[in-house]
Design a protein around this motif. Structure first.
Motif, PDB file in Angstrom:
ATOM      1  N   TYR A  61       0.844  -1.197   0.000  1.00  0.00           N
ATOM      2  CA  TYR A  61       0.000   0.000   0.000  1.00  0.00           C
ATOM      3  C   TYR A  61       0.878   1.247   0.000  1.00  0.00           C
ATOM      4  CZ  TYR A  61      -3.362   3.486   1.646  1.00  0.00           C
ATOM      5  OH  TYR A  61      -4.142   4.610   1.781  1.00  0.00           O
ATOM      6  N   ILE A  68      -3.052   0.896  -3.952  1.00  0.00           N
ATOM      7  CA  ILE A  68      -2.239  -0.318  -3.945  1.00  0.00           C
ATOM      8  C   ILE A  68      -1.212  -0.233  -5.079  1.00  0.00           C
ATOM      9  CG2 ILE A  68      -2.272  -2.818  -4.144  1.00  0.00           C
ATOM     10  CD1 ILE A  68      -3.611  -1.749  -1.628  1.00  0.00           C
ATOM     11  N   PRO A 127      -3.228  -6.775   1.057  1.00  0.00           N
ATOM     12  CA  PRO A 127      -3.314  -5.476   0.397  1.00  0.00           C
ATOM     13  C   PRO A 127      -3.974  -5.596  -0.983  1.00  0.00           C
ATOM     14  CG  PRO A 127      -1.093  -6.336   0.198  1.00  0.00           C
ATOM     15  CD  PRO A 127      -1.860  -7.331   1.007  1.00  0.00           C
ATOM     16  N   LEU A 132      -9.158  -1.411   1.067  1.00  0.00           N
ATOM     17  CA  LEU A 132      -8.615  -0.057   1.165  1.00  0.00           C
ATOM     18  C   LEU A 132      -9.230   0.730   2.318  1.00  0.00           C
ATOM     19  CD1 LEU A 132      -8.223   1.144  -2.541  1.00  0.00           C
ATOM     20  CD2 LEU A 132      -6.447   0.551  -0.891  1.00  0.00           C
TER      21      LEU A 132
END
Length: 590
Positions: A61, A68, A127, A132
């Motif tokens: 991230y 990402i 990730p 998110l």
């Protein structure tokens, strides 16, 4: 319902409840026997040979961009490339083998948890775009190693470092001392993370997703010792309309470094009458400090990013064609990076730098627009560079063929010659011919040697140019703005006010130049000092006083013999020596 049936029902329900509690307890805190059995075993059981690794994927991230950032290096068509950077060549083979070897040695040190709800706590959340909204600190770093067929060899999500004060479970505190102890989740064959959180020794620094960590960053492979000259061409490109731009030439300045000193080779200025020869401005000198910074910047020129060039332009550069053509899409790609094609010539926003090497070729660097890479590692402004290598024809003048003496057969025949021209004998003619043939052979042998040396040196330069252009042709390179500022010099940067006094001695310590040797001492003894002159006889010639030094030529002495009078022990001038003509006789005497 009878009492016995009620009792049986209660016992059954209790058993089920206890079973569920047991499952929960097991998932939350694995059995000590089970943990003990796993400790010390390899974390990745499918990774047997580091040579099987053919690709590495790293996903993390980017907190600055809030997105990402995937990175992948892989072997494609027998070459290691970076697919996320348009298949730019990667220097990855040895590094990837080292990573695979390290992963084979990773051992299980403990088990922290089996609960998915603990993943955020340990920073091992996968990730991807679906997560998110999760806290950035809870997102781990995904690492996946695959073979040539895409089969997973090792995969994990690396979380935060283990703290010795962690109390999630006794296993989590196992061998917590050491900065490389981290929480880790394994990836399954389907790419999804497993629930169990392990404790293992993992060096996260080796899983770099920085582009420059996986490539040869030295753009030019520049050798300062081979530097011959540097030329700075200053011009401006201004738009005329949406389809055309105008090129305005300004100056071209060439300098070189000789004996650790910079000197001006040539200065050309563009004015109303075209190019005119200029000179160093009065009261100014070469700015050695800026030129030394320029030389260091050339040596340290590193790649931090790349962008692929238009395909047609790349193909022509690989062929080293001087006149280039490009389609509309390619033209737009050029201009986005700050370059234009004008009358078959590539020009740029910020002029050109030509670095001439004494090995027979030159680097030509054109500087385009600013470029932002937009990642944490290379945040800030950078600069596009258009690089090309060129053969320097001036360094390869063809060696001149020798003039060979003519053989006797090419001259007159004996029938054509007069009696005085005829050779005295056939033997003498054969000897003369042999001498001429030997001389012709010597001249031709020397020429062939010189020609082969010239040819080999030129061929070596051509190979170097071809190899460099094969590397340069496909790419706009992105370099740090700080380096660009040291490379991009104009006229005002190259000259400085002349020093009123040298800051360092010309010779000796501190000058960098050895002092010249002292002049040789004379071996002739010094003459004694002359006695004081008698003031009363200043104007009289000194007859009896011998002179310690030779008298001046224009002051004849009273007792000095005349030129035509013989000196003692010498023959008189009018008496010729044996077999020698009279040299001093006046004309007309016989």
């Amino acid at each position: 319902m009878t009492e016995s049936m009620k009792t049986l029902l209660y016992v059954s329900t209790a058993a089920v409840v206890m079973s569920c509690v047991g499952i929960v307890v097991w998932r939350q805190t694995p059995a000590a026997e089970q943990v003990e059995e796993m400790v010390g075993k390899p974390l990745f059981t499918d990774l047997k040979d580091p040579l099987d690794a053919a690709s590495l994927e790293i996903v993390r991230y980017d907190s600055q961009l809030g997105q990402i950032k995937p990175f992948r290096v892989a072997q494609v068509g027998g070459r290691w490339v970076i697919p996320s950077q348009s298949n730019y060549p990667a220097d990855a083979e040895s590094r990837l083998r080292g990573i695979a070897t390290e992963l084979m040695s990773v051992k299980v040190l403990g088990v922290a948890s089996d609960l998915p709800s603990d993943h955020e706590q340990y920073g091992v959340v996968k990730p991807d775009q679906n997560n998110l909204k999760t806290s950035a600190d809870s997102l781990g770093v995904l690492v996946r190693l695959e073979d040539k067929k895409g089969k997973p060899l090792a995969g994990m999500i690396v979380g935060r470092a283990v703290d010795s004060t962690d109390d999630a479970s006794p296993a989590a505190r196992l061998q917590a001392a050491g900065s490389q102890q981290r929480y880790v989740r394994l990836l399954g064959q389907d790419g999804q993370g497993q629930d169990r959180v392990f404790v293992a020794s993992v060096d996260l620094d080796q899983f770099s997703s920085r582009f420059e960590d996986w490539i040869q960053t030295d753009l030019l492979e520049f050798s300062p010792i081979a530097l011959d000259q540097i030329s700075i061409r200053e011009y401006a490109v201004t738009p005329v309309n949406q389809l055309q731009v105008k090129l305005t030439e300004r100056s071209e300045i060439t300098v070189r470094e000789k004996d650790a000193q910079w000197e001006l080779v040539s200065l050309s200025l563009y004015g109303d009458n075209g190019w005119e020869k200029g000179s160093l401005p009065p009261g100014q000198q070469i700015n050695a400090e800026r030129l030394n910074e320029l030389k260091d910047a050339i040596k340290d020129l590193t790649i931090v990013g790349v962008q692929r060039k238009p395909a047609l332009l790349s193909d022509e550069l690989k062929g080293s064609q001087s006149q280039m053509t490009i389609d509309a899409a390619g033209k737009q790609g050029l201009e986005r990076a700050g370059f234009w094609l004008i009358e078959g010539r590539i020009v740029s926003n910020n002029g050109e730098l030509v670095i001439r090497m004494n090995t027979g070729f030159s680097y030509r660097l054109r500087f385009g627009r600013s470029a932002s890479l937009g990642d944490e590692e290379n945040a800030g402004i950078n600069r596009y560079v258009f690089a090309v290598a060129e053969l320097d024809e001036q360094q390869f003048p063809a060696p001149a063929k020798p003039e060979l003496p003519a053989l006797p057969g090419a001259e007159k025949t004996d029938d054509d010659k007069t009696d005085g021209e005829k050779q005295p004998s056939a033997a003498a003619d054969a000897d003369r011919r042999a001498e001429i043939e030997a001389e012709r052979k010597r001249l031709l042998t020397e020429y062939e040697l010189v020609f082969k040396q010239w040819q080999a040196k030129r061929r070596q330069a051509e190979i170097q140019v071809r190899n460099l252009n094969a590397r340069f042709a496909d790419w706009f390179f992105i370099v740090p703005e700080q380096t660009f500022q040291k490379l991009h010099l104009g006229r005002d940067d190259l000259f400085a006010l002349a020093d009123t006094a040298p800051s360092t001695p010309r010779f000796g310590p501190g000058s960098g130049i050895l002092a010249p040797p002292p002049p040789p001492q004379s071996t002739t003894p010094e003459a004694p000092p002359a006695p004081p002159a008698d003031k009363s006889k200043v104007d009289e010639p000194k007859v009896d006083e011998p002179k310690a030094v030779e008298p001046k030529a224009d002051e004849p002495k009273a007792d000095e013999p005349k030129a035509d009078e013989p000196k003692a022990n010498e023959p008189k001038a009018d008496e010729p020596k044996a077999n020698e003509p009279k040299s001093d006789e006046p004309p007309g005497d016989s």
